[in-house]
Design an enzyme around this catalytic site. Structure first.
Site, PDB file in Angstrom:
ATOM      1  N   LYS A  25       0.842  -1.203   0.000  1.00  0.00           N
ATOM      2  CA  LYS A  25       0.000   0.000   0.000  1.00  0.00           C
ATOM      3  C   LYS A  25       0.873   1.248   0.000  1.00  0.00           C
ATOM      4  CE  LYS A  25      -1.814   2.135   4.025  1.00  0.00           C
ATOM      5  NZ  LYS A  25      -1.487   3.515   4.055  1.00  0.00           N
ATOM      6  N   ASN A  26       1.876   1.286   0.909  1.00  0.00           N
ATOM      7  CA  ASN A  26       2.633   2.529   1.081  1.00  0.00           C
ATOM      8  C   ASN A  26       3.593   2.795  -0.064  1.00  0.00           C
ATOM      9  OD1 ASN A  26       1.164   3.029   3.329  1.00  0.00           O
ATOM     10  ND2 ASN A  26       2.709   2.341   4.778  1.00  0.00           N
ATOM     11  N   ARG A  96      -4.712   9.623   3.077  1.00  0.00           N
ATOM     12  CA  ARG A  96      -3.678  10.426   3.731  1.00  0.00           C
ATOM     13  C   ARG A  96      -2.617  10.840   2.711  1.00  0.00           C
ATOM     14  NH1 ARG A  96      -1.553  13.235   7.739  1.00  0.00           N
ATOM     15  NH2 ARG A  96       0.682  13.236   7.576  1.00  0.00           N
ATOM     16  N   CYS A 120      -4.848  11.991  12.005  1.00  0.00           N
ATOM     17  CA  CYS A 120      -5.436  10.664  12.111  1.00  0.00           C
ATOM     18  C   CYS A 120      -5.567  10.352  13.599  1.00  0.00           C
ATOM     19  CB  CYS A 120      -4.500   9.672  11.429  1.00  0.00           C
ATOM     20  SG  CYS A 120      -5.173   8.022  11.353  1.00  0.00           S
ATOM     21  N   ARG A 125       0.371  14.474  12.954  1.00  0.00           N
ATOM     22  CA  ARG A 125       0.958  14.200  11.631  1.00  0.00           C
ATOM     23  C   ARG A 125       1.162  15.469  10.793  1.00  0.00           C
ATOM     24  NH1 ARG A 125      -1.516   8.769   9.180  1.00  0.00           N
ATOM     25  NH2 ARG A 125       0.562   8.646   8.291  1.00  0.00           N
ATOM     26  N   PRO A 126       1.957  16.397  11.269  1.00  0.00           N
ATOM     27  CA  PRO A 126       2.248  17.614  10.494  1.00  0.00           C
ATOM     28  C   PRO A 126       3.027  17.284   9.213  1.00  0.00           C
ATOM     29  CG  PRO A 126       3.758  17.427  12.334  1.00  0.00           C
ATOM     30  CD  PRO A 126       2.752  16.322  12.493  1.00  0.00           C
ATOM     31  N   ILE A 127       3.041  18.240   8.277  1.00  0.00           N
ATOM     32  CA  ILE A 127       3.840  18.027   7.059  1.00  0.00           C
ATOM     33  C   ILE A 127       4.819  19.182   6.864  1.00  0.00           C
ATOM     34  CG2 ILE A 127       2.088  16.580   5.928  1.00  0.00           C
ATOM     35  CD1 ILE A 127       1.363  18.999   4.185  1.00  0.00           C
ATOM     36  N   ASP A 128       5.235  19.775   7.943  1.00  0.00           N
ATOM     37  CA  ASP A 128       6.159  20.926   7.851  1.00  0.00           C
ATOM     38  C   ASP A 128       7.458  20.580   7.120  1.00  0.00           C
ATOM     39  OD1 ASP A 128       6.377  19.322  10.369  1.00  0.00           O
ATOM     40  OD2 ASP A 128       8.213  20.496  10.600  1.00  0.00           O
ATOM     41  N   GLN A 129       7.937  19.361   7.298  1.00  0.00           N
ATOM     42  CA  GLN A 129       9.199  18.993   6.635  1.00  0.00           C
ATOM     43  C   GLN A 129       9.021  18.858   5.118  1.00  0.00           C
ATOM     44  OE1 GLN A 129      12.244  18.617   8.508  1.00  0.00           O
ATOM     45  NE2 GLN A 129      10.835  19.718   9.863  1.00  0.00           N
ATOM     46  N   ASP A 308       3.945   0.632  12.262  1.00  0.00           N
ATOM     47  CA  ASP A 308       2.707   0.082  11.701  1.00  0.00           C
ATOM     48  C   ASP A 308       2.433  -1.339  12.180  1.00  0.00           C
ATOM     49  OD1 ASP A 308       2.942   1.662   8.403  1.00  0.00           O
ATOM     50  OD2 ASP A 308       2.564   2.445  10.411  1.00  0.00           O
ATOM     51  N   ILE A 330       7.152   6.889  17.481  1.00  0.00           N
ATOM     52  CA  ILE A 330       6.945   7.641  16.244  1.00  0.00           C
ATOM     53  C   ILE A 330       5.719   8.544  16.333  1.00  0.00           C
ATOM     54  CG2 ILE A 330       6.607   7.466  13.733  1.00  0.00           C
ATOM     55  CD1 ILE A 330       9.320   6.348  14.619  1.00  0.00           C
ATOM     56  N   ARG A 400      -8.644  -0.051   3.849  1.00  0.00           N
ATOM     57  CA  ARG A 400      -7.726   0.938   3.249  1.00  0.00           C
ATOM     58  C   ARG A 400      -6.359   0.334   2.981  1.00  0.00           C
ATOM     59  NH1 ARG A 400      -6.204   5.460   6.160  1.00  0.00           N
ATOM     60  NH2 ARG A 400      -4.853   5.485   4.358  1.00  0.00           N
TER      61      ARG A 400
HETATM   62  C1  EPZ Z   1       4.194   6.864   6.469  1.00  0.00           C
HETATM   63  O1  EPZ Z   1       3.473   7.939   7.051  1.00  0.00           O
HETATM   64  C2  EPZ Z   1       3.197   5.730   6.347  1.00  0.00           C
HETATM   65  N1  EPZ Z   1       2.112   6.151   5.468  1.00  0.00           N
HETATM   66  C3  EPZ Z   1       2.669   5.388   7.729  1.00  0.00           C
HETATM   67  O2  EPZ Z   1       1.838   4.252   7.584  1.00  0.00           O
HETATM   68  C4  EPZ Z   1       3.831   5.004   8.631  1.00  0.00           C
HETATM   69  O3  EPZ Z   1       3.340   4.812   9.938  1.00  0.00           O
HETATM   70  C5  EPZ Z   1       4.880   6.124   8.645  1.00  0.00           C
HETATM   71  O4  EPZ Z   1       5.280   6.434   7.304  1.00  0.00           O
HETATM   72  C6  EPZ Z   1       6.126   5.738   9.434  1.00  0.00           C
HETATM   73  O5  EPZ Z   1       6.679   4.582   8.880  1.00  0.00           O
HETATM   74  C7  EPZ Z   1       2.330   6.102   4.138  1.00  0.00           C
HETATM   75  O6  EPZ Z   1       3.389   5.727   3.684  1.00  0.00           O
HETATM   76  C8  EPZ Z   1       1.169   6.518   3.270  1.00  0.00           C
HETATM   77  P1  EPZ Z   1       6.410  10.123   8.634  1.00  0.00           P
HETATM   78  P2  EPZ Z   1       4.134   9.420   7.087  1.00  0.00           P
HETATM   79  O7  EPZ Z   1       6.399  11.361   7.806  1.00  0.00           O
HETATM   80  O8  EPZ Z   1       4.912   9.621   5.852  1.00  0.00           O
HETATM   81  C9  EPZ Z   1       6.573  13.404  12.080  1.00  0.00           C
HETATM   82  C10 EPZ Z   1      -0.097   3.000   7.706  1.00  0.00           C
HETATM   83  O9  EPZ Z   1      -0.663   2.482   8.689  1.00  0.00           O
HETATM   84  N2  EPZ Z   1       6.613  14.374  10.975  1.00  0.00           N
HETATM   85  O10 EPZ Z   1       7.581   9.212   8.549  1.00  0.00           O
HETATM   86  O11 EPZ Z   1       3.058  10.393   7.426  1.00  0.00           O
HETATM   87  C11 EPZ Z   1       5.215  12.732  12.181  1.00  0.00           C
HETATM   88  O12 EPZ Z   1       4.334  13.480  12.970  1.00  0.00           O
HETATM   89  C12 EPZ Z   1       0.428   4.400   7.842  1.00  0.00           C
HETATM   90  O13 EPZ Z   1       0.111   2.444   6.605  1.00  0.00           O
HETATM   91  C13 EPZ Z   1       6.798  15.718  11.241  1.00  0.00           C
HETATM   92  O14 EPZ Z   1       6.940  16.120  12.393  1.00  0.00           O
HETATM   93  O15 EPZ Z   1       5.120   9.249   8.318  1.00  0.00           O
HETATM   94  C14 EPZ Z   1       5.536  11.416  12.825  1.00  0.00           C
HETATM   95  O16 EPZ Z   1       5.576  11.612  14.229  1.00  0.00           O
HETATM   96  C15 EPZ Z   1       0.121   5.016   9.196  1.00  0.00           C
HETATM   97  N3  EPZ Z   1       6.820  16.594  10.215  1.00  0.00           N
HETATM   98  C16 EPZ Z   1       6.952  11.106  12.325  1.00  0.00           C
HETATM   99  O17 EPZ Z   1       7.478  12.344  11.824  1.00  0.00           O
HETATM  100  C17 EPZ Z   1       6.684  16.196   8.909  1.00  0.00           C
HETATM  101  O18 EPZ Z   1       6.716  17.042   7.996  1.00  0.00           O
HETATM  102  C18 EPZ Z   1       7.000  10.085  11.197  1.00  0.00           C
HETATM  103  O19 EPZ Z   1       6.142  10.544  10.161  1.00  0.00           O
HETATM  104  C19 EPZ Z   1       6.499  14.810   8.656  1.00  0.00           C
HETATM  105  C20 EPZ Z   1       6.473  13.923   9.697  1.00  0.00           C
END
Ligand code: EPZ
Length: 422
Positions: A25-26, A96, A120, A125-129, A308, A330, A400
């Site tokens: 999926k991912n 997402r 969620c 789950r911010p996207i600032d980065q 996950d 995480i 999903r």
């Molecule tokens: C991906 O989410 C996966 N989703 C998630 O799987 C998975 O849990 C996660 O990676 C970690 O492996 C998809 O691939 C679609 P991150 P993502 O950015 O990209 C923080 C599932 O069940 N962060 O690695 O959103 C964030 O808050 C889903 O399949 C920031 O602070 O994960 C989190 O605490 C759930 N700023 C940590 O980093 C940012 O800009 C990891 O998030 C981005 C992230």
């Protein structure tokens, strides 16, 4: 009060036999938007037939791409007619990972508008980065009316240093940088298997990406990307969920079509519990003779224990002998599923991001509710273990990320069905 849709499981049957894992999926939700970067049609195979994939088909078509999709066979995307750069609120909310359209559309046409993804049940789950990465490439990024608006006269390769290791941020910057002028270097990059898979897909179109799978990824922008045929990797998390279900039911299951090296963190923990795990080239066999020792879990970025799999694993630990400690590093709120499993007799205390699980002899079926995708998977594992019937409400979350999960489990001997809501 009309009955809502629910999944029904009669627990206690050991899962036995062979099952084939679906495509990831991912990885799918990253590779499908990446087709917009191509200058010719692309064909992708091994995509899972899940709701997130269906949503992306609709989004690409709304942007004007020509998409031929035959579930469980192939998806061909011809991006050439795609003139759009805006994703509607409704479509942005359907999955997402709609935010990957930001990187793909910036890379394709230096312009993108996508609504902010929902937070969620697992955290803010911010996207600032992601946005920091786009700005480093020269994009002007602003938030207007709940959507991200990003545009640039031209994307210029640059260094991007992530403050946190982010899978989504790494993927989004790779997508935006693939056709930028010059070279982009991502430092502190995520290393998950689906990041390597996306890099391999882009490189099969002629992109120049090196270092995926390490914490430094170099992307030399290319002006033209040619057609590609590609099959995505198997789903690491579905593989892990099936391994955990096999152990939870004291069964004997062979999971075919997986990549055992992606599963090492989970395999090691299951072995520590006393479960037998045997790897072969593209299959893993999981057997359990019944006695499971308690273990401690601390989620980490890849190759550590995947967040996950924390939820299904913590369900398994509720009947391990002894006290297990589960630390979720995480996300800030990814232990809610344990409140539901407590209704089945689990002995669990949760403090902030840590769960202390005292193993009990049995769980007992009960009505419970899924709150997110992997929480739903955890409830399925608990239902398979429990004595009696478990009803899982809101099973749409499970759909999903797991393709035809009931069929797969039923083929292994589970007593599982779905009752549609009235
Ligand atoms: C991906 O989410 C996966 N989703 C998630 O799987 C998975 O849990 C996660 O990676 C970690 O492996 C998809 O691939 C679609 P991150 P993502 O950015 O990209 C923080 C599932 O069940 N962060 O690695 O959103 C964030 O808050 C889903 O399949 C920031 O602070 O994960 C989190 O605490 C759930 N700023 C940590 O980093 C940012 O800009 C990891 O998030 C981005 C992230």
């Amino acid at each position: 009060m009309p009955t809502k849709e629910r999944m029904l499981i009669t627990g206690g049957n050991p899962l036995e036999g062979e099952v084939r894992v679906s495509g990831g999926k991912n990885t799918a939700v990253a590779v499908i938007p990446a087709t917009l970067l191509c200058d010719e049609p692309c064909t992708i195979e091994n995509l899972p037939d899940i709701a997130d994939v269906h949503a992306l088909v609709d989004i690409l078509r709304a942007l004007g791409a020509k998409v031929d999709y035959v579930p469980n066979m192939f998806m061909t995307v011809d991006p050439r007619p795609a003139e759009g750069w805006q994703v509607s609120y409704r479509d942005s909310q359907r999955l997402r990972a709609s935010y990957y359209l930001l990187g793909a559309l910036l890379g394709r046409r230096q312009q993108a508008e996508v609504y902010l993804p929902g937070g969620c049940a697992i955290g803010s789950r911010p996207i600032d980065q992601h946005l920091k990465g786009f700005a480093a490439l020269g994009a002007e990024v602003e938030q207007l009316g709940g959507r991200i608006v990003a545009r640039a006269p031209e994307l210029i390769g640059s260094d991007v240093f992530f403050d946190v290791v982010t899978v989504g941020g790494t993927i989004n910057v790779m997508l935006a940088a693939a056709k930028a002028r010059g070279t982009t270097i991502i430092y502190n990059a995520a290393k998950e298997p689906h990041i390597v898979d996306l890099a391999n897909f882009l490189n099969s179109m002629g992109a120049k990406i090196k270092g995926a799978g390490t914490d430094v990824i170099r992307i030399r922008g290319m002006q033209y990307l040619h057609k590609a045929n590609y099959a995505v990797i198997p789903d690491q998390i579905e593989t892990g969920t099936l391994m955990i279900a096999a152990a939870a039911t004291h069964g004997d299951v062979v999971i075919n079509g997986c990549i055992p090296t992606h599963m090492e963190a989970l395999s090691a923990k299951l072995l520590e519990m006393g479960v037998r795990v045997t790897d072969s080239d593209d299959a893993i066999r999981v057997r359990s003779n019944g006695v499971h020792r308690a273990v401690n879990i601390k989620t980490q970025v890849y190759p550590g224990f995947p967040t996950d799999l924390q939820q299904p694993m913590s369900a398994l630990l509720t009947t391990a002998k002894g006290t297990s400690i589960v630390q979720e590093t995480i996300y800030e709120s990814r232990l809610k599923h344990l409140d539901e499993i407590r209704r089945m007799g689990a002995q669990v205390r949760v403090m902030d991001r840590t769960a202390i699980i005292e193993g009990v002899t049995d769980l007992y079926g009960a009505p419970i509710t899924a709150t997110d995708l992997r929480a739903g998977a955890a409830l399925v594992v608990a239902g398979l273990m429990a004595k009696g019937v478990t009803e899982i409400y809101e099973p749409h979350y499970i759909d999903r990320g797991y393709e035809h999960i009931e069929d797969k489990l039923r083929s292994l001997g589970a007593v599982i069905s779905r009752e549609k809501g009235e």
